[in-house]
Scaffold this motif. Sequence first.
Motif, mmCIF file in Angstrom:
data_model
loop_
_atom_site.group_PDB
_atom_site.id
_atom_site.type_symbol
_atom_site.label_atom_id
_atom_site.label_comp_id
_atom_site.label_asym_id
_atom_site.label_seq_id
_atom_site.Cartn_x
_atom_site.Cartn_y
_atom_site.Cartn_z
ATOM 1 N N ASN A 162 55.448 38.987 43.583
ATOM 2 C CA ASN A 162 55.771 38.313 42.330
ATOM 3 C C ASN A 162 56.899 39.086 41.640
ATOM 4 O O ASN A 162 57.390 40.103 42.159
ATOM 5 N N ALA A 163 57.322 38.612 40.479
ATOM 6 C CA ALA A 163 58.499 39.200 39.829
ATOM 7 C C ALA A 163 58.299 40.683 39.527
ATOM 8 O O ALA A 163 59.198 41.506 39.759
ATOM 9 N N GLU A 164 57.145 41.050 39.017
ATOM 10 C CA GLU A 164 56.875 42.454 38.703
ATOM 11 C C GLU A 164 56.847 43.306 39.966
ATOM 12 O O GLU A 164 57.397 44.419 40.003
ATOM 13 N N GLU A 165 56.233 42.766 41.015
ATOM 14 C CA GLU A 165 56.154 43.507 42.276
ATOM 15 C C GLU A 165 57.523 43.646 42.935
ATOM 16 O O GLU A 165 57.797 44.658 43.585
ATOM 17 N N ARG A 166 58.378 42.659 42.767
ATOM 18 C CA ARG A 166 59.721 42.749 43.342
ATOM 19 C C ARG A 166 60.475 43.935 42.751
ATOM 20 O O ARG A 166 61.127 44.704 43.471
ATOM 21 N N ASP A 167 60.410 44.082 41.447
ATOM 22 C CA ASP A 167 61.070 45.214 40.801
ATOM 23 C C ASP A 167 60.470 46.531 41.277
ATOM 24 O O ASP A 167 61.200 47.496 41.539
ATOM 25 N N ALA A 168 59.144 46.568 41.389
ATOM 26 C CA ALA A 168 58.483 47.799 41.820
ATOM 27 C C ALA A 168 58.841 48.140 43.261
ATOM 28 O O ALA A 168 59.104 49.307 43.586
ATOM 29 N N TRP A 169 58.859 47.128 44.135
ATOM 30 C CA TRP A 169 59.187 47.359 45.536
ATOM 31 C C TRP A 169 60.606 47.912 45.681
ATOM 32 O O TRP A 169 60.821 48.929 46.336
ATOM 33 N N LEU A 170 61.563 47.269 45.069
ATOM 34 C CA LEU A 170 62.942 47.723 45.172
ATOM 35 C C LEU A 170 63.144 49.074 44.491
ATOM 36 O O LEU A 170 64.052 49.824 44.848
ATOM 37 N N GLY A 171 62.276 49.384 43.532
ATOM 38 C CA GLY A 171 62.365 50.661 42.834
ATOM 39 C C GLY A 171 61.709 51.817 43.564
ATOM 40 O O GLY A 171 61.741 52.953 43.089
ATOM 41 N N GLY A 172 61.077 51.545 44.717
ATOM 42 C CA GLY A 172 60.512 52.620 45.528
ATOM 43 C C GLY A 172 59.020 52.798 45.461
ATOM 44 O O GLY A 172 58.488 53.789 45.983
ATOM 45 N N SER A 173 58.291 51.857 44.862
ATOM 46 C CA SER A 173 56.838 51.985 44.765
ATOM 47 C C SER A 173 56.190 52.030 46.150
ATOM 48 O O SER A 173 56.610 51.322 47.061
ATOM 49 N N ASP A 174 55.153 52.858 46.271
ATOM 50 C CA ASP A 174 54.376 52.937 47.502
ATOM 51 C C ASP A 174 53.023 52.252 47.362
ATOM 52 O O ASP A 174 52.097 52.534 48.122
ATOM 53 N N ASP A 175 52.892 51.363 46.408
ATOM 54 C CA ASP A 175 51.643 50.634 46.179
ATOM 55 C C ASP A 175 51.375 49.680 47.336
ATOM 56 O O ASP A 175 52.080 48.681 47.510
ATOM 57 N N LEU A 176 50.367 49.963 48.128
ATOM 58 C CA LEU A 176 50.080 49.161 49.317
ATOM 59 C C LEU A 176 49.291 47.894 49.009
ATOM 60 O O LEU A 176 49.003 47.118 49.919
ATOM 61 N N THR A 177 48.936 47.670 47.749
ATOM 62 C CA THR A 177 48.227 46.442 47.381
ATOM 63 C C THR A 177 49.187 45.314 47.020
ATOM 64 O O THR A 177 48.750 44.200 46.706
ATOM 65 N N MET A 178 50.476 45.577 47.074
ATOM 66 C CA MET A 178 51.452 44.539 46.722
ATOM 67 C C MET A 178 51.238 43.289 47.568
ATOM 68 O O MET A 178 50.977 43.371 48.760
ATOM 69 N N GLY A 179 51.370 42.142 46.919
ATOM 70 C CA GLY A 179 51.255 40.871 47.626
ATOM 71 C C GLY A 179 49.851 40.348 47.778
ATOM 72 O O GLY A 179 49.657 39.224 48.276
ATOM 73 N N ALA A 180 48.853 41.110 47.350
ATOM 74 C CA ALA A 180 47.468 40.679 47.541
ATOM 75 C C ALA A 180 47.149 39.412 46.756
ATOM 76 O O ALA A 180 46.292 38.624 47.161
#
Length: 206
Positions: A162-180
């Motif tokens: 989602n929009a928040e996760e897109r920013d986090a992903w491109l920013g280097g987040s290692d959160d493995l729950t993304m997309g759940a």
Amino acid sequence: MCGRFIDANLRGSDSELSHIKIDPFERRFNIKPTEDVLILAKQSLEPMIARWWLIPSWHKGGLKDFKLTTFNARIEDAREKPTFRAAWHHGRCLIPAGGYYEWTGERSQKQPHFISSAGNEETLWFAGLASRWQELLTCTILTRSANETVNDVHTRMPVILNAEERDAWLGGSDDLTMGAGALLRHHPVRPFGISDHGPDLIEPED
């Protein structure tokens, strides 16, 4: 897993990227690994064209010498795998899609299903990794365990942000729950071949 998908409709007036001038190909409905796809890289969302089958920068042989299957990468372990480790840290991207396909049933009677957004946003934003090998830009689509909206079709699904996760992903987040929390829907479609093309491929099977 995600082995076939369709181009997103980024030319529509409702696209959040309508300000970006991209018109790379006629819209395709049967994109296969090793074909060129649109990716959006860096937090500036720079549009680029990449070959969908990641080749790490350290590969020393020719293109046909690379034997690993790398059109998908598991988000759970991509950070640690030598093939994807550098791209995890330096090659994050988004891969826009209008939907993707999965198959159920026995090998000789596989039933394809088309999977698309059930939310307010038509485009699915796959988390991707990009790697430049020699002069060739390549990419992979990250996958995760399927959630309840698609686990009756397949045990895996792309990491859809989602929009928040897109920013986090491109920013280097290692959160493995993304997309759940991705909201998806699916319907069976008629069987199709490797060279078939056109919007009828995603029409519900009679």
